[in-house]
Scaffold this motif. Structure first.
Motif, PDB file in Angstrom:
ATOM      1  N   SER A 119       0.834  -1.207   0.000  1.00 60.14           N
ATOM      2  CA  SER A 119       0.000   0.000   0.000  1.00 60.14           C
ATOM      3  C   SER A 119       0.866   1.253   0.000  1.00 60.14           C
ATOM      4  CB  SER A 119      -0.930  -0.009   1.209  1.00 60.14           C
ATOM      5  OG  SER A 119      -0.172  -0.085   2.411  1.00 60.14           O
ATOM      6  N   THR A 120       1.947   1.226   0.772  1.00 58.77           N
ATOM      7  CA  THR A 120       2.845   2.391   0.820  1.00 58.77           C
ATOM      8  C   THR A 120       3.554   2.582  -0.517  1.00 58.77           C
ATOM      9  OG1 THR A 120       3.195   1.978   3.179  1.00 58.77           O
ATOM     10  CG2 THR A 120       4.735   3.460   2.084  1.00 58.77           C
ATOM     11  N   LEU A 121       3.993   1.474  -1.135  1.00 64.57           N
ATOM     12  CA  LEU A 121       4.668   1.574  -2.423  1.00 64.57           C
ATOM     13  C   LEU A 121       3.727   2.126  -3.492  1.00 64.57           C
ATOM     14  CD1 LEU A 121       6.672  -1.775  -2.421  1.00 64.57           C
ATOM     15  CD2 LEU A 121       7.561   0.516  -2.051  1.00 64.57           C
ATOM     16  N   ARG A 122       2.446   1.750  -3.453  1.00 67.49           N
ATOM     17  CA  ARG A 122       1.475   2.284  -4.435  1.00 67.49           C
ATOM     18  C   ARG A 122       1.287   3.793  -4.250  1.00 67.49           C
ATOM     19  NH1 ARG A 122      -1.414  -2.755  -3.317  1.00 67.49           N
ATOM     20  NH2 ARG A 122      -1.262  -4.120  -5.156  1.00 67.49           N
ATOM     21  N   LEU A 123       1.363   4.247  -2.968  1.00 69.43           N
ATOM     22  CA  LEU A 123       1.159   5.682  -2.718  1.00 69.43           C
ATOM     23  C   LEU A 123       2.298   6.528  -3.288  1.00 69.43           C
ATOM     24  CD1 LEU A 123      -0.240   5.674   0.939  1.00 69.43           C
ATOM     25  CD2 LEU A 123      -1.486   6.118  -1.186  1.00 69.43           C
ATOM     26  N   LEU A 124       3.479   5.879  -3.574  1.00 69.74           N
ATOM     27  CA  LEU A 124       4.555   6.650  -4.199  1.00 69.74           C
ATOM     28  C   LEU A 124       4.159   7.139  -5.590  1.00 69.74           C
ATOM     29  CD1 LEU A 124       7.667   4.491  -3.218  1.00 69.74           C
ATOM     30  CD2 LEU A 124       6.924   6.643  -2.207  1.00 69.74           C
ATOM     31  N   SER A 125       3.179   6.467  -6.194  1.00 65.87           N
ATOM     32  CA  SER A 125       2.695   6.869  -7.530  1.00 65.87           C
ATOM     33  C   SER A 125       1.363   7.598  -7.449  1.00 65.87           C
ATOM     34  CB  SER A 125       2.558   5.622  -8.414  1.00 65.87           C
ATOM     35  OG  SER A 125       3.783   4.944  -8.529  1.00 65.87           O
ATOM     36  N   SER A 126       0.962   8.013  -6.218  1.00 69.87           N
ATOM     37  CA  SER A 126      -0.315   8.713  -6.049  1.00 69.87           C
ATOM     38  C   SER A 126      -0.254  10.111  -6.699  1.00 69.87           C
ATOM     39  CB  SER A 126      -0.627   8.822  -4.552  1.00 69.87           C
ATOM     40  OG  SER A 126      -1.780   9.608  -4.340  1.00 69.87           O
ATOM     41  N   ARG A 127      -1.399  10.553  -7.144  1.00 69.58           N
ATOM     42  CA  ARG A 127      -1.471  11.898  -7.737  1.00 69.58           C
ATOM     43  C   ARG A 127      -1.520  12.979  -6.655  1.00 69.58           C
ATOM     44  NH1 ARG A 127      -5.735  11.179 -12.795  1.00 69.58           N
ATOM     45  NH2 ARG A 127      -4.533   9.542 -13.892  1.00 69.58           N
ATOM     46  N   ARG A 149       2.071  11.177  -1.419  1.00 67.03           N
ATOM     47  CA  ARG A 149       3.384  10.754  -1.894  1.00 67.03           C
ATOM     48  C   ARG A 149       4.468  11.100  -0.867  1.00 67.03           C
ATOM     49  NH1 ARG A 149       1.823  13.158  -6.755  1.00 67.03           N
ATOM     50  NH2 ARG A 149       3.410  14.774  -6.500  1.00 67.03           N
ATOM     51  N   VAL A 150       4.383  12.311  -0.295  1.00 66.65           N
ATOM     52  CA  VAL A 150       5.395  12.732   0.682  1.00 66.65           C
ATOM     53  C   VAL A 150       5.363  11.820   1.909  1.00 66.65           C
ATOM     54  CG1 VAL A 150       6.105  14.554   2.279  1.00 66.65           C
ATOM     55  CG2 VAL A 150       5.467  15.125  -0.078  1.00 66.65           C
ATOM     56  N   LYS A 151       4.154  11.514   2.413  1.00 65.99           N
ATOM     57  CA  LYS A 151       4.045  10.619   3.571  1.00 65.99           C
ATOM     58  C   LYS A 151       4.589   9.235   3.249  1.00 65.99           C
ATOM     59  CE  LYS A 151       0.071  12.882   5.761  1.00 65.99           C
ATOM     60  NZ  LYS A 151      -1.329  12.695   6.223  1.00 65.99           N
ATOM     61  N   ALA A 152       4.252   8.747   2.059  1.00 65.20           N
ATOM     62  CA  ALA A 152       4.757   7.419   1.681  1.00 65.20           C
ATOM     63  C   ALA A 152       6.269   7.434   1.542  1.00 65.20           C
ATOM     64  CB  ALA A 152       4.107   6.979   0.370  1.00 65.20           C
ATOM     65  N   GLN A 153       6.820   8.504   0.973  1.00 64.06           N
ATOM     66  CA  GLN A 153       8.280   8.598   0.842  1.00 64.06           C
ATOM     67  C   GLN A 153       8.963   8.615   2.205  1.00 64.06           C
ATOM     68  OE1 GLN A 153       8.751  12.130  -1.514  1.00 64.06           O
ATOM     69  NE2 GLN A 153       8.003  11.170  -3.410  1.00 64.06           N
ATOM     70  N   GLN A 154       8.357   9.361   3.146  1.00 62.17           N
ATOM     71  CA  GLN A 154       8.938   9.430   4.481  1.00 62.17           C
ATOM     72  C   GLN A 154       8.924   8.062   5.163  1.00 62.17           C
ATOM     73  OE1 GLN A 154      10.496  12.039   5.778  1.00 62.17           O
ATOM     74  NE2 GLN A 154      11.052  10.781   7.547  1.00 62.17           N
ATOM     75  N   LYS A 155       7.831   7.336   4.989  1.00 62.96           N
ATOM     76  CA  LYS A 155       7.723   6.013   5.607  1.00 62.96           C
ATOM     77  C   LYS A 155       8.707   5.039   4.971  1.00 62.96           C
ATOM     78  CE  LYS A 155       4.360   2.479   6.880  1.00 62.96           C
ATOM     79  NZ  LYS A 155       2.938   2.069   6.842  1.00 62.96           N
ATOM     80  N   ILE A 156       8.862   5.123   3.651  1.00 62.34           N
ATOM     81  CA  ILE A 156       9.807   4.228   2.975  1.00 62.34           C
ATOM     82  C   ILE A 156      11.235   4.551   3.397  1.00 62.34           C
ATOM     83  CG2 ILE A 156      10.784   3.609   0.732  1.00 62.34           C
ATOM     84  CD1 ILE A 156       8.159   2.286   1.319  1.00 62.34           C
ATOM     85  N   LEU A 157      11.575   5.853   3.526  1.00 60.65           N
ATOM     86  CA  LEU A 157      12.923   6.227   3.966  1.00 60.65           C
ATOM     87  C   LEU A 157      13.203   5.700   5.369  1.00 60.65           C
ATOM     88  CD1 LEU A 157      13.341   9.896   2.645  1.00 60.65           C
ATOM     89  CD2 LEU A 157      14.691   7.890   2.004  1.00 60.65           C
ATOM     90  N   THR A 158      12.206   5.791   6.241  1.00 64.03           N
ATOM     91  CA  THR A 158      12.381   5.255   7.592  1.00 64.03           C
ATOM     92  C   THR A 158      12.624   3.746   7.554  1.00 64.03           C
ATOM     93  OG1 THR A 158      10.939   6.984   8.488  1.00 64.03           O
ATOM     94  CG2 THR A 158      11.336   5.028   9.879  1.00 64.03           C
ATOM     95  N   THR A 159      11.862   3.066   6.714  1.00 59.25           N
ATOM     96  CA  THR A 159      12.047   1.601   6.589  1.00 59.25           C
ATOM     97  C   THR A 159      13.434   1.274   6.064  1.00 59.25           C
ATOM     98  OG1 THR A 159       9.678   1.313   6.192  1.00 59.25           O
ATOM     99  CG2 THR A 159      11.135  -0.486   5.517  1.00 59.25           C
ATOM    100  N   LEU A 160      13.886   2.020   5.031  1.00 57.54           N
ATOM    101  CA  LEU A 160      15.220   1.761   4.478  1.00 57.54           C
ATOM    102  C   LEU A 160      16.307   2.024   5.516  1.00 57.54           C
ATOM    103  CD1 LEU A 160      14.917   3.286   0.887  1.00 57.54           C
ATOM    104  CD2 LEU A 160      14.556   0.936   1.621  1.00 57.54           C
ATOM    105  N   GLN A 161      16.110   3.076   6.307  1.00 55.59           N
ATOM    106  CA  GLN A 161      17.089   3.383   7.358  1.00 55.59           C
ATOM    107  C   GLN A 161      17.167   2.247   8.372  1.00 55.59           C
ATOM    108  OE1 GLN A 161      16.270   7.020   9.444  1.00 55.59           O
ATOM    109  NE2 GLN A 161      18.198   7.018  10.548  1.00 55.59           N
ATOM    110  N   GLU A 162      16.003   1.697   8.753  1.00 56.58           N
ATOM    111  CA  GLU A 162      15.998   0.577   9.698  1.00 56.58           C
ATOM    112  C   GLU A 162      16.679  -0.647   9.102  1.00 56.58           C
ATOM    113  OE1 GLU A 162      11.923   0.027  10.582  1.00 56.58           O
ATOM    114  OE2 GLU A 162      11.760   1.777  11.893  1.00 56.58           O
ATOM    115  N   LYS A 163      16.429  -0.913   7.826  1.00 53.27           N
ATOM    116  CA  LYS A 163      17.046  -2.080   7.191  1.00 53.27           C
ATOM    117  C   LYS A 163      18.564  -1.919   7.111  1.00 53.27           C
ATOM    118  CE  LYS A 163      13.163  -4.173   6.460  1.00 53.27           C
ATOM    119  NZ  LYS A 163      12.820  -5.360   7.263  1.00 53.27           N
ATOM    120  N   CYS A 164      19.034  -0.722   6.803  1.00 51.47           N
ATOM    121  CA  CYS A 164      20.482  -0.501   6.735  1.00 51.47           C
ATOM    122  C   CYS A 164      21.124  -0.645   8.121  1.00 51.47           C
ATOM    123  CB  CYS A 164      20.785   0.884   6.161  1.00 51.47           C
ATOM    124  SG  CYS A 164      20.709   0.945   4.359  1.00 51.47           S
ATOM    125  N   ALA A 165      20.375  -0.228   9.149  1.00 51.81           N
ATOM    126  CA  ALA A 165      20.928  -0.309  10.496  1.00 51.81           C
ATOM    127  C   ALA A 165      21.043  -1.757  10.971  1.00 51.81           C
ATOM    128  CB  ALA A 165      20.059   0.493  11.473  1.00 51.81           C
TER     129      ALA A 165
END
Length: 582
Positions: A86-94, A99-115
């Motif tokens: 659902s979050t990935l689909r929102l990256l393509s939302s109009r 889109r900004v909220k989804a990007q922020q959530k994805i960045l947080t997830t990527l940061q956790e995965k890298c950590a």
């Protein structure tokens, strides 16, 4: 003829001269030793090859396992990110806010995965409809490299990539990477792994002068990464080209990963070749020394080694306690004959000294025990006679009969058993007779209970060990105007690394004096204080002698411990080892 035969027999039996025997053996074993050196060199060569092969295969197994584990962990992170559908689909939302909220959530997830996944260099997510790269990197990636990675990913998004890709190798900027990407609808998710990160995963450290190298190759045998020395990185060439350039090297292959990648190990083989060259040097240098060794091994087998083996076997028998053994062997030399005679004389001397010392120790310990018991028993007899006299004065004829019967059983027990150990059940029965005698004097003044498990009744304990403490209690604690509870418990517990019988005597009485506690419980410099036995006090001499008896019978200290129990009470702990020192 008789004289000649006798002279021949005497020459045959006389001691051998080592110098002449050595010269004869040197010539006899020369040819055989040369062959042995050659066989040794060839065998060492093949053993070195086998050792190198097993070592490299073990290293390849470890490296393959570590790299496969890292790739699987990164794959798990990618699949976890794809799970945020659902979050990935929102990256393509109009809607820009979505889109900004989804990007922020994805960045947080990527940061956790890298950590949590230190094995990865970077995770990237981008939407093809609204291209904005969401990239989370670790310290291995610089800002310049991050821009190069961004350009590469933008290009990948614009191209037609499959929905799920395998790990592929690529060059981004000046660095080599392994990259794996997933396409989910209009979103592209990727993970990147650099050559430096692979080196960290494998924990590989280059050693100066080491020609060992490891290659990561793809299914077409193209070299993706090189780890180790041996020249510049040869990424991009095939493995077969590398083998042609290094014909003297040995190559070893690891298991396949991801159905596409393998780790190849390479050794220079210099150690094997150098060792084969050393065969000639070994042949020249070691010929004389090894020939001497052959002579020595043959000659000494009969004249030295065999007698020594006999002596060693005799020594092992002596260590097992058999002092009656006497080594015997035919002595071909004067020296070994003298050794045998001296050894047997020494054994006889040791046996006599040990028996003398053992008998002396038994006499000393027996005399000391008898002396201590003589100090304890008269006190008990005097108390019994005083009790009978008191009851006779009070005309308690029935009680006198009961008392004398219990007292007679008690006396028979003491003189029947002697100065050694008895069954715990017998000691408890004797204490029961003693308590029956005391109940006639102190009716309703005490209550006793003995808790002795059935499996401990046959345990061997020192004679009169419980009787001594019961006598102490009635002498110094119980009176006609008091009531005391006595509890005797037997347990089996670990003490000082050994399972022992633990006897506990609990009384609800006044506390031990501090001087008694210190003297009985302190085991430091105990041997120096045996001459300082107390001459009086509240049961001090009886407790002291009991501790000394335990030390003599079991050859150790720390078997008796006294303590006070609040508010009013005492506890005596006695440890009885299974085996005594006598």
């Amino acid at each position: 003829m008789i004289v000649r035969g006798e002279m021949k027999r005497m020459r045959k039996n006389r001691p051998v001269k080592l110098g002449k025997y050595m010269i004869g053996l040197l010539a006899l074993f020369l040819s055989g030793q040369m062959l042995l050196i050659i066989l040794f060199g060839n065998l060492s060569f093949f053993m070195a090859q086998d050792r190198e092969s097993r070592l490299m295969q073990n290293m390849l197994d470890v490296y393959t396992h570590d790299l496969r584990t890292a790739l699987n962990k990164i794959d798990g992170d990618l699949e976890s990110i794809i799970g945020y559908t659902s979050t990935l689909r929102l990256l393509s939302s109009r809607t820009g806010l979505e889109r900004v909220k989804a990007q922020q959530k994805i960045l947080t997830t990527l940061q956790e995965k890298c950590a949590t996944t230190q094995e990865v260099d970077a995770y990237a997510v981008i939407s093809s409809q609204y291209p904005r790269l969401l990239l989370q990197r670790n310290a291995n990636i610089s800002y310049t490299e991050m821009r190069e990675i961004s350009s590469y990913i933008f290009s990948a998004v614009e191209s037609e990539e499959p929905q799920i890709s395998q790990w592929t190798s690529t060059v981004i900027g000046e660095r080599n990477y392994l990259i794996r990407g997933y396409r989910f609808e209009q979103t592209y998710i990727a993970a990147l792994l650099s050559e430096d990160k692979v080196r960290q995963i494998l924990a590989y450290e280059e050693q100066e002068g080491d020609t060992t190298a490891f290659y990561v190759v793809d299914q077409n045998d193209h070299i993706l990464f090189q780890l180790g020395n041996g020249g510049e990185t040869r990424n991009g060439i095939t493995l077969s080209m590398c083998k042609e350039e290094l014909p003297w090297a040995n190559f070893y292959e690891g298991d396949e990963m991801e159905n596409a990648y393998r780790i190849i190990g390479r050794t220079g083989g210099e150690g094997i070749f150098d060792f084969s060259v050393l065969n000639v040097v070994i042949l020249v240098i070691m010929t004389s020394s090894v020939l001497f060794t052959l002579w020595f091994s043959s000659f000494t087998r009969r004249e030295i080694l065999k007698p020594i083996n006999v002596l060693a076997q005799a020594s092992r028998e002596i260590q097992r306690g058999n002092l009656e053994v006497r080594p015997s062997y035919p002595a071909g030399s004067v020296e070994m004959g003298e050794v045998k005679t001296a050894y047997n004389n020494m054994l006889q001397t040791i046996l006599e000294m040990k028996m003398e010392r053992y008998e002396r120790e038994l006499e000393i310990k027996d005399a000391e025990l008898k002396y201590l018991h003589m100090q304890l028993k008269p006190h008990y007899f005097l108390n019994a006679l005083s009790t009978i006299n008191s009851m006779a004065y009070q005309h308690q004829d029935d009680n006198i009969q009961i008392f004398i019967q219990a007292f007679s059983r008690n006396i028979r027990y003491m003189f029947r058993v002697g100065l050694h150990t008895v069954r715990l059940e017998e000691e408890a029965e004797n204490v029961g007779d003693y308590l029956q005698m005391q109940r006639l004097l102190y009716d309703n003044c005490f209550y006793e209970y003995m808790d002795i498990p059935e499996e401990l009744k046959d345990y061997q304990v020192p004679q009169m060990i419980l009787h001594t403490f019961m006598e102490n209690i009635f002498k110094h604690v119980i009176s006609i105007d008091s009531f005391v509870t006595i509890l005797i418990r037997a347990l089996s517990e670990e003490h000082e690394g050994e399972r022992m019988l633990k006897l506990e005597i609990h009384t609800s009485s006044k506390h031990f004096e501090n001087g008694i506690l210190e003297q009985i419980n302190d085991n430091k410099k105990e041997e120096e204080r045996w001459k300082e036995a107390p001459t009086g006090g509240s049961g001090g001499i009886g407790l002291f002698h009991t501790k000394k008896i335990l030390r003599i019978m079991y050859g150790r200290t720390g078997l008796l411990f006294l303590e006070n129990v609040e508010p009013d009470g005492t506890k005596v702990t006695i440890w009885i080892p299974e085996r005594g020192a006598m």
